[in-house]
Design an enzyme around this catalytic site. Sequence first.
Site, PDB file in Angstrom:
ATOM      1  N   ALA A 252       0.833  -1.187  -0.208  1.00 42.00           N
ATOM      2  CA  ALA A 252      -0.132  -0.101   0.100  1.00 42.00           C
ATOM      3  C   ALA A 252       0.958   1.229   0.068  1.00 42.00           C
ATOM      4  O   ALA A 252       2.241   1.156  -0.179  1.00 42.00           O
ATOM      5  CB  ALA A 252      -1.101  -0.056   1.061  1.00 42.00           C
TER       6      ALA A 252
ATOM      7  N   VAL B  15       2.026  -3.571   6.639  1.00 42.68           N
ATOM      8  CA  VAL B  15       0.502  -3.830   6.512  1.00 42.68           C
ATOM      9  C   VAL B  15      -0.305  -3.084   7.614  1.00 42.68           C
ATOM     10  O   VAL B  15       0.528  -2.397   8.619  1.00 42.68           O
ATOM     11  CB  VAL B  15       0.312  -5.541   6.610  1.00 42.68           C
ATOM     12  CG1 VAL B  15       0.766  -6.057   5.294  1.00 42.68           C
ATOM     13  CG2 VAL B  15       0.563  -6.249   7.891  1.00 42.68           C
TER      14      VAL B  15
ATOM     15  N   HIS C 283       6.290   9.732  19.799  1.00 40.84           N
ATOM     16  CA  HIS C 283       6.733  10.858  18.643  1.00 40.84           C
ATOM     17  C   HIS C 283       4.969  11.354  18.144  1.00 40.84           C
ATOM     18  O   HIS C 283       4.658  12.600  17.836  1.00 40.84           O
ATOM     19  CB  HIS C 283       7.291  10.311  17.537  1.00 40.84           C
ATOM     20  CG  HIS C 283       6.990  11.088  16.263  1.00 40.84           C
ATOM     21  ND1 HIS C 283       6.113  10.746  15.347  1.00 40.84           N
ATOM     22  CD2 HIS C 283       7.946  12.001  15.574  1.00 40.84           C
ATOM     23  CE1 HIS C 283       6.037  11.508  14.311  1.00 40.84           C
ATOM     24  NE2 HIS C 283       7.264  12.323  14.500  1.00 40.84           N
ATOM     25  N   ASN C 284       4.183  10.348  17.815  1.00 39.72           N
ATOM     26  CA  ASN C 284       3.011  10.693  17.514  1.00 39.72           C
ATOM     27  C   ASN C 284       1.978  11.632  18.551  1.00 39.72           C
ATOM     28  O   ASN C 284       1.240  12.313  18.130  1.00 39.72           O
ATOM     29  CB  ASN C 284       2.030   9.428  16.974  1.00 39.72           C
ATOM     30  CG  ASN C 284       2.603   8.748  15.774  1.00 39.72           C
ATOM     31  OD1 ASN C 284       3.790   9.049  15.387  1.00 39.72           O
ATOM     32  ND2 ASN C 284       1.801   8.089  14.881  1.00 39.72           N
TER      33      ASN C 284
ATOM     34  N   GLY D 263       4.247   1.105   2.091  1.00 40.53           N
ATOM     35  CA  GLY D 263       5.172  -0.364   1.582  1.00 40.53           C
ATOM     36  C   GLY D 263       5.868   0.081   0.315  1.00 40.53           C
ATOM     37  O   GLY D 263       6.982  -0.159   0.080  1.00 40.53           O
TER      38      GLY D 263
ATOM     39  N   GLU E  18       3.089  14.993  18.212  1.00 41.77           N
ATOM     40  CA  GLU E  18       2.636  15.636  17.060  1.00 41.77           C
ATOM     41  C   GLU E  18       1.225  16.009  17.175  1.00 41.77           C
ATOM     42  O   GLU E  18       0.873  17.124  17.018  1.00 41.77           O
ATOM     43  CB  GLU E  18       2.430  14.411  16.079  1.00 41.77           C
ATOM     44  CG  GLU E  18       2.123  14.659  14.916  1.00 41.77           C
ATOM     45  CD  GLU E  18       1.920  13.438  13.900  1.00 41.77           C
ATOM     46  OE1 GLU E  18       2.970  12.726  13.758  1.00 41.77           O
ATOM     47  OE2 GLU E  18       0.871  13.300  13.364  1.00 41.77           O
TER      48      GLU E  18
ATOM     49  N   SER F 151       8.310   7.471  10.357  1.00 32.25           N
ATOM     50  CA  SER F 151       7.416   8.608  10.516  1.00 32.25           C
ATOM     51  C   SER F 151       7.634   9.395   9.242  1.00 32.25           C
ATOM     52  O   SER F 151       8.965   9.498   8.613  1.00 32.25           O
ATOM     53  CB  SER F 151       7.733   9.658  11.570  1.00 32.25           C
ATOM     54  OG  SER F 151       6.795  10.615  11.422  1.00 32.25           O
TER      55      SER F 151
ATOM     56  N   SER G 148      -3.081  -9.018  -1.955  1.00 29.22           N
ATOM     57  CA  SER G 148      -3.633  -9.177  -3.186  1.00 29.22           C
ATOM     58  C   SER G 148      -2.959  -8.778  -4.378  1.00 29.22           C
ATOM     59  O   SER G 148      -2.072  -7.804  -4.321  1.00 29.22           O
ATOM     60  CB  SER G 148      -4.973  -7.983  -2.935  1.00 29.22           C
ATOM     61  OG  SER G 148      -5.582  -8.123  -1.806  1.00 29.22           O
TER      62      SER G 148
ATOM     63  N   LYS H 220       8.124   5.624  18.544  1.00 25.72           N
ATOM     64  CA  LYS H 220       7.256   6.174  17.292  1.00 25.72           C
ATOM     65  C   LYS H 220       5.696   6.846  17.988  1.00 25.72           C
ATOM     66  O   LYS H 220       5.138   7.773  17.489  1.00 25.72           O
ATOM     67  CB  LYS H 220       7.089   4.954  16.507  1.00 25.72           C
ATOM     68  CG  LYS H 220       5.812   5.305  15.335  1.00 25.72           C
ATOM     69  CD  LYS H 220       6.547   6.563  14.227  1.00 25.72           C
ATOM     70  CE  LYS H 220       5.138   7.158  13.560  1.00 25.72           C
ATOM     71  NZ  LYS H 220       4.498   6.386  12.701  1.00 25.72           N
TER      72      LYS H 220
HETATM   73  P1  NDP Z   1      -2.453   0.234   5.594  1.00 29.12           P
HETATM   74  O1  NDP Z   1      -2.597   0.528   6.972  1.00 29.12           O
HETATM   75  O2  NDP Z   1      -3.895   0.771   4.768  1.00 29.12           O
HETATM   76  O3  NDP Z   1      -2.442  -1.337   4.908  1.00 29.12           O
HETATM   77  C1  NDP Z   1      -2.927  -1.804   3.811  1.00 29.12           C
HETATM   78  C2  NDP Z   1      -1.939  -3.153   3.537  1.00 29.12           C
HETATM   79  O4  NDP Z   1      -2.198  -4.085   4.520  1.00 29.12           O
HETATM   80  C3  NDP Z   1      -2.147  -3.540   2.302  1.00 29.12           C
HETATM   81  O5  NDP Z   1      -1.033  -4.016   1.832  1.00 29.12           O
HETATM   82  C4  NDP Z   1      -2.962  -4.964   2.656  1.00 29.12           C
HETATM   83  O6  NDP Z   1      -3.073  -5.808   1.589  1.00 29.12           O
HETATM   84  C5  NDP Z   1      -2.417  -5.126   3.927  1.00 29.12           C
HETATM   85  N1  NDP Z   1      -3.167  -6.348   4.850  1.00 29.12           N
HETATM   86  C6  NDP Z   1      -4.330  -5.788   5.392  1.00 29.12           C
HETATM   87  N2  NDP Z   1      -4.696  -7.002   5.850  1.00 29.12           N
HETATM   88  C7  NDP Z   1      -4.014  -7.910   5.563  1.00 29.12           C
HETATM   89  C8  NDP Z   1      -3.744  -9.494   5.903  1.00 29.12           C
HETATM   90  N3  NDP Z   1      -4.971  -9.882   7.045  1.00 29.12           N
HETATM   91  N4  NDP Z   1      -2.853  -9.980   5.470  1.00 29.12           N
HETATM   92  C9  NDP Z   1      -1.972  -9.505   4.754  1.00 29.12           C
HETATM   93  N5  NDP Z   1      -1.813  -8.134   4.524  1.00 29.12           N
HETATM   94  C10 NDP Z   1      -2.889  -7.323   4.906  1.00 29.12           C
HETATM   95  O7  NDP Z   1      -1.475   0.772   4.576  1.00 29.12           O
HETATM   96  P2  NDP Z   1      -0.393   1.931   4.664  1.00 29.12           P
HETATM   97  O8  NDP Z   1       0.555   2.018   3.800  1.00 29.12           O
HETATM   98  O9  NDP Z   1      -1.131   3.200   4.713  1.00 29.12           O
HETATM   99  O10 NDP Z   1       0.248   1.779   6.188  1.00 29.12           O
HETATM  100  C11 NDP Z   1       0.963   0.511   6.596  1.00 29.12           C
HETATM  101  C12 NDP Z   1       1.564   0.665   7.918  1.00 29.12           C
HETATM  102  O11 NDP Z   1       2.158   1.701   8.201  1.00 29.12           O
HETATM  103  C13 NDP Z   1       0.374   0.599   8.912  1.00 29.12           C
HETATM  104  O12 NDP Z   1       0.587   0.097   9.910  1.00 29.12           O
HETATM  105  C14 NDP Z   1       0.303   2.181   9.177  1.00 29.12           C
HETATM  106  O13 NDP Z   1      -0.146   2.497  10.263  1.00 29.12           O
HETATM  107  C15 NDP Z   1       1.720   2.523   9.043  1.00 29.12           C
HETATM  108  N6  NDP Z   1       1.952   4.026   8.586  1.00 29.12           N
HETATM  109  C16 NDP Z   1       1.290   4.824   8.019  1.00 29.12           C
HETATM  110  C17 NDP Z   1       1.546   5.896   7.494  1.00 29.12           C
HETATM  111  C18 NDP Z   1       0.703   6.791   6.497  1.00 29.12           C
HETATM  112  O14 NDP Z   1       1.071   8.202   6.253  1.00 29.12           O
HETATM  113  N7  NDP Z   1      -0.321   6.235   5.823  1.00 29.12           N
HETATM  114  C19 NDP Z   1       2.644   6.875   8.294  1.00 29.12           C
HETATM  115  C20 NDP Z   1       3.356   5.993   9.124  1.00 29.12           C
HETATM  116  C21 NDP Z   1       3.252   4.670   9.473  1.00 29.12           C
HETATM  117  P3  NDP Z   1      -4.175  -5.733   0.539  1.00 29.12           P
HETATM  118  O15 NDP Z   1      -3.765  -5.067  -0.649  1.00 29.12           O
HETATM  119  O16 NDP Z   1      -4.321  -7.369   0.107  1.00 29.12           O
HETATM  120  O17 NDP Z   1      -5.552  -5.314   1.512  1.00 29.12           O
END
Ligand code: NDP
Length: 475
Positions: free
Chosen positions: A11, A73, A184-185, A14, A188, A127, A34, A181
Site C-alpha cells: 500500500a 501492513v 512521537h505521534n 510499503g 505530534e 514517520s 492481493s 514512534k
Molecule cells: P494500510 O494501513 O492501509 O494497510 C494496507 C496493507 O495491509 C495492504 O497491503 C493490505 O493488503 C495489507 N493487509 C491488510 N490486512 C492484511 C492481512 N490480513 N494479511 C495480509 N496483508 C494485509 O497501509 P499503509 O501503507 O497506509 O500503512 C502501512 C503501515 O504503516 C500501517 O501500520 C500504518 O499505520 C503505518 N504508517 C502509515 C503512515 C501513513 O502515512 N499512511 C505513516 C506511518 C506509518 P491488501 O492490498 O491485500 O488488502
Amino acid sequence: RKTDIGIIGLAVMGRSLALNMADHGFQVGGYNRSKEVTEAVIKEHPHKNLIPFYTLEDLVGSQERPRKFMMMVKAGRPVDAVIAQLEPLLEEGDILIDGGNSFFEDTRRRTEALGKKGIHYFGVGVSGGEKGARFGPSIMPGGNARAYREVAPILEAIAAKAQGEPCCAYMGPDGAGHYVKMVHNGIEYADMQLIAEAYLLLKYAGGFNNQELAEEFSKWNKGELKSFLIGITAGIFGEADDFSEGQLVDYIVDSAGQKGTGRWTSLESLKQGVNVSMITAACNARIMSNRLEQRAEAKKVIPGPKITEAVPKTDSRKETFANLVREGLYAAKIVAYAQGFDLLFHASAEYGWNLDFGRIAAIFRAGCIIQAEFLNDITRAFEKNPKLNNLILDEFFLDKISRNQESLRKVLSCGILSGIPMPAMSQAAAYLDAFRGMPVGANLIQAQRDCFGAHTYERTDREGTFHHEWGQGYE
Ligand code: NDP
C-alpha cells in the site's frame, strides 16, 4: 533473481519504502496479499531494482540467509496473520521487521514468540507519511542489537538526513522503536493542537484573515518555531478552494480524525504515572470536535462571552498580539516536549531499554512530522546533561520558558475571556505552575481521603503517617 530485502504489503507506505530502497541500489522483492496491488505498483512505478513476487515462498526463496523482510501492513491482526504465514518459511537468524504503527506491547509479544525460534523480530517506527517513506523518513528501530547490524545499512541509507546524519538509530530492544514512534505521534498531536489554538487566537481574537495568517506563520517559520508543521500551516492558509471563493481551510468541517496513536500515548502515560496532559488534551480536543451535532444543538442554548476586542484593528497592535501568541505557543511547545520525553524516561527505566534521549531528538530532526529546529536544542540539552530529568530544567529551555511564559498567560487569559477553547495551552500553564512548586491543593485532597476513608496523611512538620478523627458536620 536474488534480493536483499523483501517488502510485504505494498500500500502507500510499503510501496514508497520499496521504491526508496530500490533507488538506493538495493534489490527489493515486493509482495502484497492481493496480487492486483503488486501488479499495479509494478505497472505504475517500474524500477529495475524492484522485483514482484506473488507468493511468500518465492519471496523467501529469493534471499540468501540471513533473510530480511519488512512488513508494511495494517497494524493489529493483519500483522499476526502475515507472521503466521511467514514463520514456517523462516529459519534461525532470519530477520522480520514490522514497519507499521503497531502497539509496542504487541511488538514485545511477537519478539518473544519469534525469538524462541531464533528469528530476530524488529518493531520499527517509520514517520513522515508517504513522502517521507518515498524520499527519506525518520526511522526508529527496536529489536536485537546485534541483528540490527544486518539491516542498518538499508534502513540508514533510506532515512532522511539531518546535517548529513541519517535520521535512523537503534533505539533499544523489543518494543523500544514502536514506543518511541508512539510518543512521537503523541507529541505530534499536542504540536498540532497548539498550532490550532494559535490559529483560533489570531483569527478570532486578533482578527487575522487567511492572507495575514499565511504571512504570520511564514514569518514564524523563519524563527525559533521553524518546523514542518508550521511550514505546512502557512501554506494551508494560502491554498485556494477548488469549488468556491476563498481558501479551502474555511470549507473543511470542524471535526478531526484520529487513528489511535495519540490515545495509546495517553493511556500508556496513565499506566506509567506520567503527566502528558497536553497530549491527552489534544486527544480530547479531537473527541470534542467529533460531537458535531451535539455542539450545534448546544450552541443554540449555552451562552458565551463576546469575543474580546483584545486587539484593536491597527497593524501595530495586531503585530504585538501575534508576537504574544508566538511566544505563548513556543513556551507551550516546550512543555509538550518535556511531557513526551518524561514518558520516554519512565518507559526506558520500566522496560529496561536504556533509551538515548539526545539521539531520539536527533532522529526527529528530519523526515518526520514533528521535525523542527527546536530538536537541535533538545539534542544539545541531553548532550550537556545526559541525566537531565525534565527538559524544562535545561538552562536553554529554562531561559525560554522564563521569557515566554508571561505571553502564554496573556494569550490564555485573552482566549478564555473570549470563549475560545484552548485545552492544550491551558494544560501547559497548569503543568508549569504545578511543576514549579505552586501548591496544587493536595493537602486538602489528603484531608478528604483521610476523612472519608481513613487513608492517612503525612505532615509538613514531623515524620510519620497520621490519621485524624475528623470532627463534626460530616453527616
Ligand atoms: P494500510 O494501513 O492501509 O494497510 C494496507 C496493507 O495491509 C495492504 O497491503 C493490505 O493488503 C495489507 N493487509 C491488510 N490486512 C492484511 C492481512 N490480513 N494479511 C495480509 N496483508 C494485509 O497501509 P499503509 O501503507 O497506509 O500503512 C502501512 C503501515 O504503516 C500501517 O501500520 C500504518 O499505520 C503505518 N504508517 C502509515 C503512515 C501513513 O502515512 N499512511 C505513516 C506511518 C506509518 P491488501 O492490498 O491485500 O488488502
